[in-house]
Each structure stands twice: as C-alpha cells, then as structure tokens.
Enzyme design. Structure first.
Site, PDB file in Angstrom:
ATOM      1  CG  ASP A 184      -3.716  32.991 -35.076  1.00 24.88           C
ATOM      2  OD1 ASP A 184      -4.013  32.744 -36.478  1.00 24.88           O
ATOM      3  OD2 ASP A 184      -2.375  33.473 -34.513  1.00 24.88           O
TER       4      ASP A 184
ATOM      5  N   GLY B 112      -5.435  27.428 -37.120  1.00 21.42           N
ATOM      6  CA  GLY B 112      -6.265  28.023 -37.568  1.00 21.42           C
ATOM      7  C   GLY B 112      -6.641  28.234 -38.986  1.00 21.42           C
ATOM      8  CG  MET B 113      -3.905  31.106 -41.314  1.00 24.16           C
ATOM      9  SD  MET B 113      -5.660  31.344 -42.141  1.00 24.16           S
ATOM     10  CE  MET B 113      -5.289  32.038 -43.990  1.00 24.16           C
TER      11      MET B 113
ATOM     12  CG  ASP C 149      -2.312  -0.483   0.937  1.00 24.21           C
ATOM     13  OD1 ASP C 149      -2.267  -1.214   0.186  1.00 24.21           O
ATOM     14  OD2 ASP C 149      -3.209  -0.581   1.831  1.00 24.21           O
TER      15      ASP C 149
END
Lengths: 508, 467
Positions: free
Chosen positions: A294, A429-430, A36
């Site tokens: 962006d 994004g682009m 444990d």
C-alpha cells in the site's frame, strides 16, 4: 494596518485563558469590553465542556473609558473570590485594556488584600505576543509564582521521588488532540516504568505545583507550550527536560532514548531498546505499513505540510522518512520560532514557507498541485476548492477535530492514527491505479464536450476522449499541463500526439 | 413618538437593571449577515486580532466562502500613531477597490478605534472623494453595544445615505422597474392604483432574508399597503428614497438608533408597533400600520387563527412549561410575548438594552398578552448578571433556558434544557409563515428530551459541593 481575512494563531489573551482554564479551580477575569468573552463559547462548544468555563469579564464600557475602571476590577475580583473561592484569580488584559494603560498591577495588589485566594496579573503584551507565546509565558509565570511562594514558606519539596518520575508539561484546553495525547503519554510512561509526578496545566491544582521539583525530569511534548517553564525549572532545580515530540515511529524512539539517557545520568539503570523494538515492530502498525505494498504506491507522491511548529515538523519527517513521500513544501505560522522550524525540516523538504498569510499558502498549494495536503482547517478548505484531499494536523480547528473517539497523535497508538490519516488522505492506491487504467467512474463525461469549453485551445475528438479517461481528480491538472505545453510550443490544436508529447515532457 | 392611540389599560411592567456582566456576541458580528444581505457591499472591520478571532470563529464555515469582509488589523504603530490613519486606510481601501470593486465600503469602528479616538467619520468623506466609493461609518463596538445592535448602528448610518427624490432622479435618468415601483404614489402608473389604497409613502427598516422581505411585503399588499422601500435593500445602489413626511416602521426590536435617525434626521414618522414575530405579533404589526393609514384590516383575524391551528401540535408540547431568557440579542421581549401566547410561563426576560420608547408597542402588547392569558408579567432584567441568573435558574429549574453557547452545554449537563439564542437571529422568524420556525426552535430541546426520556442520564455531572 494589515488587511487580514484569517489568522492562524489567536490573540494573546486566548493563550492566557487556555492556561488558566486548564488548571483546576483557577479563575480568569478579563479586563475587556462586552463580547470579548468568546473564549467561553469556544471552550463550551469545541470541547463540549460540561462545566462552566471559569472565565468572566470585568466589562470595559463607556464609563470605564471616561473615568477609568476605578473600583470595578477590584470589586469583580473580590466578588469572584467570594462566589467561587478559586485558588487563583488571573487578571487577563486584552487588546483594549492594553491601550487604556490602567495600572492593572495596582488593582491586583489591592484586590489581593481582600481575597482569600491568590491574585495575579498575566504578564502578556497584546501587540507583541500571540496566543501560543502568551500561553507559554502564562504557564511559566504561574509555575514561578507558586514555586517562589512555596520557597518563601519553606514547604517546597525538592527531594526526587525514589523511582524515576516525570512532569508532563504542556497539555492544555483547546489544544489539538491534547487529551488523547495525554492519555497516550501516560500509558507510555507506565510502560517505561516511569511514574507521573505531575501533568500541567491540565487538571492540575496550583497547590500541586510546589511538587514539580520532585520529578527526575520534564517531558515537553509540544514545542509551543512549556519551554519557558521547563527552562525555569532547569535553572532553579537542575531538572533536565526532554523536548523531542514523540510523534512518528522514529521520533518516538528518539524521545525514549533521550529519556533513557536522562535517567541514566541521574543514576537509574534503564534500557529501553527491547521495548522500542517490540513496540515498533508489533504494537505500532506504522513500521509494517511502510513496508507494505500500500505504502509503496505512495512513493514519491507530492505533499504540502502546513501547521504549527510541532505538528508540521513532525508530520514532514513522518511523510519523508517513514513513508517515502515527497514533501514539496513544509510551512509553519509560528514566525516567532522560525529558526527552530527551519533546522528541524530543512533536510526533509524542497521548500520552506514561514508565513501567517493564508493567501500565500493557498497560492503555493495551487502552484505546486500536491496529491495531498496536511494542514489546518484553512488548508482543508483550500484543498476543497482545488479538489485536493487534506488531512488536518494542527489548529486552528473546528469541532470535528475534537473527536470523542481515541485519537492521539503522539506515542505508538499515535503512529497508527497518523498512518490512517495519511493513507486515507491520498486516494487509495489500488483504486487510483485502476481508475487510471479504466478511465474513471464518471463515464458521463465522455459524452459531454463541455470540459474544453473554457479554453482557447481546441482539443480534437480523440484527445478529448483521452482526457476524459483521466481520473477526475487529476484531469484538471493534466489538462492545464498539456495546454501549457501546447501554448509554449505554439500548437493550436491538441491531438493525441501533443498530449503524449506533453506527458513525456512535463509528466502531465 | 407613535401616532396611533396607545393601549393604556395593561398593568405596569417591572424593570430591573443588573451589573451588565453577561455573555453576548460582539456587535461587529452584524457584518456576517449584512454583507450577505447587501450584495454589493464590503465590510472593513478596523480593529485588532481579538475582533478578527471572534469573527473567524463565530462565522464558522462562512469564512471560507470568500466573504466580502476583512479586518484592517491595527498594529502597534497604528496605536501609537506612528502611522497615519488616513494613509493606512487609503492603502487598504484601494486594495479592496482593486480586488472586489464594491459599491460601498462599510467601516466598522471597534473598541480600539474608540479608545485611540481614530476619526473615522472625519476621514471617510475625504477618502470617499478620493477613491470614488461611498464609505459608510458605523461604530459597532463592545464598549457601547451588544450583538444585534451592530446592525442598528450600520442601518442608522445608511439611513443618512438614502437618496431624496431629487437626488434619485438626477442619478437615474431612466428609472428601471424597481425605481418605477419606488416612485409609485407620486405620479406613476394607474393600473396598480386599485391594488393599493391611498396612503403616504411607507418604508420599512431592518435587514431580513429576501424570502422574508417578500413575505411581509405581500402581507401588507393584501391590506392594500404599498411598501415603497426597505432599509437596507439587496444592493447599496438601491437604497430607498426617503423624504420628509414618509412613514417608517421597524421589523426588529433592536433598531432604536435607526428609528431615531429616521425621525430626527430624515423627518420621518415612526409607526410604533409590536414586531411581526409570531402570528400574534404579525397581526398586531399589520393592524397598527393599517390603523395609522386609516385602513380597515381585512381577514387578519382568520389568518391568525389559521396559523395558530397549524401550530397546535407544537403549542401542545410547550403549553404550561416555563422558560427563562438569559438575554443577549434584544429579541427577548417579542419572543417572550409570543411564547406566553402559546401558553408558556416566562420566568425572566433578560435583555441587553431596553429602549422603552422604541419598544413601547411591544411592551404594551406583552402586558396585554399576559393579562389575557392570565399570567403574571415577567420581570424584564436589563444588563443582566449571568452569575446571578445562573443562581436563579438553579432555584427555579425552568423547563427551558434560552441562552448563549457559553452556558448551554454546562446547563444541559446539569439537566436543564437549553436553546441556543443566536439561532433566533439567523433563523427566519418574521411573519405568519415563519411562526412555525420559531416553535421548531423552541420545541427542539423538548422533543429531544421526549425521545431520550427513559434513558436515565439527564444529569451528567457529579453533584457540586456547596461552598
């Protein structure tokens, strides 16, 4: 009994051990069977800790089962007291010792007689509290113990420091980016002209705890850890606390304004407005980012957020308020503190999910098909399976979430880190845009016709060609939506017309 | 217990026993490799959040690969017996049957089921009859066992499920290819007869990755020894036939319960040999099996020599260096024996549990190896005390400490090289072919040190104040 494959929050003793091992010169002794002590492995591996984790086990074996622990626990405490001279030994019950129902408090009292350091029994019930609740309780318990001890001895210092000062409560070992957050908060306090009185539990000694009342106020960066302590200090010493997590630009400003309010009420003349403006506009890049083109491309994109209360709530607000992203589902596994979470996020997201069942979250993600997920390591793997990017924002975490580089989530540098995380999680994004126009990188797909092999609907050549032009990471979704549309309307063949109709109807 | 004559010339080994305050994995970790080995199984660990948390973290990325294991997480109602164990287990096993349809469900009993005395062995046969899937019960708990011993408890239970010839014929009207192979020696094809020598049926026990199984089977085939089956096989439905009088041999040092079960319950004869770890161990293992069957081993000496030759570059690296085993997986004696043969000195062999009868072949071989290499026999420390061990390590400054992850990074920060012991359990280390893999592991820290040795930052903590 519950069939479970995965859990978000660990068992109670992990919380207690996180607190004990965060302090300096505090040793925890677990009353536990062999094996444990896995906590030591986690701390040593995940945090790449150079020192031995100050946790040992007083082993519960067959003999203990038959005859009780008898002197064993006491001997182990006294032995540890002599070997390492800790200031405090925390006897930590585990699930096993909970059901043995031995009088551990009695062992503690008897061990105290022969120990130079203090001995304490962590007051946590294994079957009622999880890791996070136990950590909160243990921290409060230790603080209370030493405050009361100092009060009894009469050397408690309740006089406030001459200059505004703060206790930062809740930085602990194995906490998500805690050490980076701590550094960032220290910097923020320095910038605000606020002295740090004490940071607990991280690297504090128990001796220092009696100086807690000297601070003007307490700062609680995390919802899960420190509230019990802060409330105790408030009732005892009329010490106010600020529990707004400074994560994200808006919340950081709100936190600072709250600090200003608290300090002003105590008679300090502070005005942080110029500081907030300067930081927001020029130090954090996040505000500027949200205006940049962006971020414009992220507008209305769908995201799912899941994690602990602190991080899931803050992240939801950042995504919605600061970036214009549509959070379709925000969730937490902190069931015990569900109301707080609902209050925090209800106006920012479409749905709220409070659950400890990873299957339920996985299914929700599959159903909602977000563009990005912000969750734990489990959600990251769900994302992998569904081909959806995921940013990890909360524990449970793996070794890669203990970066060496400076990665706070809090404060103004934190806003920069989070911006990177969000932006990198969504397909750039682009690139996304260009792929859509030119039909993706993977032109190999155009000559294979395998893509529709697993469906009962026939895609004609043109439609298939069109489908192949859809960028890979959304192609499955377009295909499913189109087929669903076709099935609903009884089309057997998918032509370009059907495809366009589907797109118009369901936005496939 | 063993059949062959013992080698009694070796000097005595010194055994010690400490407090048992040491770090190891919980034996339930055996589900991690056993569910992968037994492809049609499902492991249900009946325990608490603590057990689940351990498995989830110890298994790392495996957890995300839809593993065929789950927790039956006990809640407060289960502990206080407000819920009926039978009904609860039935509900979960029904669900498992529905979702995964396994050929066997293995229940792993834990500390909690021991303490609340949940009668798993009693419930299993009833439930088995009701749901129609075999349920095997293994009590792999931290109260009684350490790490790899978990596999031992599972295999001991499975040993009772191995069919006899009669059962097997009844179950399988049309024996498939594997069945034909299994039945060989009784009444079957003659054309393989010349490949194998005449010997009684022979079954090996111990879970190994399939490539290693193939490898060891072929090594024995070269001696004309036919392996009639392995416990466990790739599928539960293919468990080997075991009848009274069969010969069995273990491939791992931690399988003493399984060995006992095979001898006492299934009336098998155990071949007590050193374990096929390292080329020396592999040769001794094969020789012992050959000797029991009255076969003269062919070409083993050359084979071993050739393997050693291929290991030379690694042996050169470790020769003369010292190693300290803190002890956590019961492979320690075999590994120490191999490393002594490689020219290392062993300062201490820590081990969770020492079955001197089951490991007799290996212990004798250790003593013999020490004698031949001219080194002192290391003390074997059973149930070690990690704290005391760390003091001894500080004093002895070994070149290498083989230890668990809890101590590895702190020791490295103090300039002591370490190798994480758990890797030996998951790497392929058996047989002639894999000897290089063992040394690959052992030499890794030393090779790393050679690469970084001129940087001057081997000690990365401030000197500890002596209290």
């Amino acid at each position: 009994m519950k069939l479970a494959y995965w859990m978000y929050a660990g068992p109670a003793h992990i919380g207690t051990l996180r607190i004990a091992s965060s302090f300096k010169n505090v040793h925890a002794i677990m009353h536990a069977p062999l094996g444990d002590d896995y906590f030591n492995v986690m701390r040593s591996m995940l945090e790449r800790e150079r020192d031995f984790t100050p946790v040992t086990a007083s082993i519960v074996d067959r003999n203990v089962l038959a005859r009780g622990s008898q002197e064993k626990v006491i001997d182990n405490i006294v032995r540890k007291d002599q070997e390492e001279s800790p200031d405090l030994i925390v006897l930590t019950p585990t699930c096993t010792s909970s059901i043995l129902q031995e009088d551990l408090q009695n062992f503690v009292s008897r061990a105290q007689l022969n120990s130079k350091g203090d001995v304490m029994l962590a007051d946590v019930n294994h079957y009622r509290y999880n890791e996070l609740q136990a950590a909160d309780r243990t921290l409060a318990q230790i603080v209370k113990f030493y405050i009361e001890k100092a009060q009894k001895k009469g050397d408690i210092s309740t006089t406030r420091t001459p200059h505004p000062s703060v206790n930062i409560i809740g930085i602990s070992t194995l906490g998500f980016h805690n050490h980076h957050d701590c550094r960032e908060l220290k910097k923020l306090m320095a910038d605000l002209g606020i002295e740090i009185n004490l940071i607990i539990p991280d690297k504090a000694t128990v001796e220092e705890l009696k100086t807690l009342p000297q601070a003007w106020f307490n700062l609680l960066p995390y919802r899960e850890l420190g509230l019990a302590t802060a409330e105790y200090l408030q009732t005892q010493f009329d010490q106010p606390f600020v529990d707004i997590t400074p994560m994200g630009v808006v919340e950081t400003a709100r936190c600072i304004r709250k600090i200003q309010e608290v300090l002003t009420a105590k008679g300090a003349e502070v005005d942080y407005e110029d500081f907030i403006e300067h930081q927001t506009l020029y130090v954090s890049e996040s505000a500027w980012f949200s205006r940049s083109i962006d971020c414009q491309n992220l507008t209305g994109k769908k995201a799912v957020v899941f994690g602990d209360n602190t991080h899931a709530a803050s992240m939801t607000k950042i995504l919605v308020r600061e970036m214009g992203i549509n959070v379709v589902l925000a969730g937490t596994y902190c069931k015990y503190d569900e109301d707080w979470f609902r209050r925090e996020v209800s106006e920012y997201c479409d749905n709220i999910l409070v659950s400890e069942d990873n299957g339920e979250i996985g299914d929700a993600i599959a159903r909602l098909e977000p563009s990005a997920i912000f969750g734990t390591q489990m959600e990251r793997h769900v994302g992998k399976r569904l081909n959806i990017p995921c940013g990890v924002i909360a524990a449970p975490i793996h070794i890669q979430n203990f970066p060496i580089g400076y990665r706070p989530f809090l404060g103004y540098e934190g806003t920069n880190q989070i911006t990177d995380l969000i932006y990198n999680s969504f397909t750039l994004g682009m690139e996304d845009h260009l792929l859509e126009i030119f039909g993706g990188h993977d032109t190999k797909e155009v000559i294979t016709k395998g893509i529709s092999a697993d469906s009962d609907l026939f895609w004609d050549k043109e439609a298939q060609g069109e489908l192949n032009k859809v960028p890979g990471f959304v192609r499955g979704k377009v295909k499913r939506n189109t087929e669903k549309f076709a099935r609903d309307r009884g089309f057997e063949q998918i032509t370009l017309e059907v495809m366009y109709a589907a797109k118009e109807a369901v936005g496939a | 217990m063993t059949l062959a004559q013992e080698n009694t010339t070796a000097p005595a080994i010194n055994f010690e026993c400490e407090t048992g305050n040491y770090h190891t994995f919980c034996p339930i970790s055996c589900v991690a490799w056993l569910y992968q080995k037994i492809e049609d199984s499902f492991f249900l660990v009946i325990g608490t959040k603590t057990c689940g948390y351990f498995l989830q973290n110890a298994m790392g990325v495996m957890i995300f690969a839809e593993p065929r294991y789950a927790m039956a997480e006990l809640e407060e109602g289960d502990i206080s017996a407000q819920l009926k164990d039978y009904n609860e287990l039935k509900r979960l096993c029904d669900q498992i049957k529905r979702d995964r349809n396994p050929s066997v469900i293995v229940w792993i009993g834990t500390c909690t089921t021991e303490i609340i005395k949940m009668d798993l062995e009693g419930i299993a046969p009833k439930l088995e009859a009701e749901i129609g899937i075999p349920i095997v019960v293994a009590r792999a708990n931290g109260l009684d066992y350490a790490f790899t011993q978990g596999e031992d408890t599972v295999l001991a239970s499975m040993a009772n499920r191995c069919p006899t010839k009669a059962e097997n014929k009844e179950n399988k009207q049309e024996p498939n290819g594997i069945q034909k192979l299994l039945n060989f020696g009784k009444k079957q094809p003659e054309k393989i007869e010349n490949e194998y020598k005449e010997h009684p049926p022979f079954v090996l026990f111990g879970s190994l990755p399939d490539p290693v199984v193939t490898n060891l089977t072929l090594e024995l085939k070269k001696q004309g020894i036919k392996v009639d089956g392995w416990l466990p096989e790739k599928r539960y439905t293919e468990l080997p036939v075991i009848e009274e009088g069969y010969y069995v041999a273990g491939v791992n040092p931690f399988l003493s319960r399984t060995a006992t079960t095979l001898m006492r319950r299934r009336k098998c004869k155990l071949i007590g040999a050193p374990f096929p770890i390292g080329p020396d161990g592999t040769r001794a293992w094969i020789e012992k099996i050959c000797s029991v069957f009255g076969i003269k081993p062919q070409g083993l000496e050359e084979r071993e020599a050739q393997i050693w030759e291929n290991l030379q570059d690694y042996v050169d690296l470790i020769k003369g260096k010292s190693v300290f085993f803190m002890g956590d997986n019961l492979l320690e004696v075999s590994l120490a024996r191999f490393l002594i043969r490689c020219g290392m000195t062993v300062q201490e062999i820590g081990i969770p549990y020492m079955d001197k009868r089951y490991q007799k072949g290996e212990l004798d071989f250790l003593a013999q190896t020490c004698q031949e290499m001219g080194v002192k026999i290391p003390t074997i420390v059973e149930k070690p005390d990690n704290y005391n061990q760390l003091q001894r390590i500080k004093e002895l400054q070994p070149d290498l400490v083989i230890t668990g992850m809890a101590h590895a990074n702190p020791l490295e920060a103090r300039g002591i090289s370490t190798k994480w012991s758990v890797e030996f359990t998951f790497a392929q280390i058996h047989g002639f072919t894999n000897a290089r893999d063992i040394l690959e592991l052992v030499t890794r820290p030393l090779r790393r040190n050679n690469n970084l040795k001129d940087l001057g930052w081997s000690k990365l903590i401030k000197e500890e104040a002596k209290v």
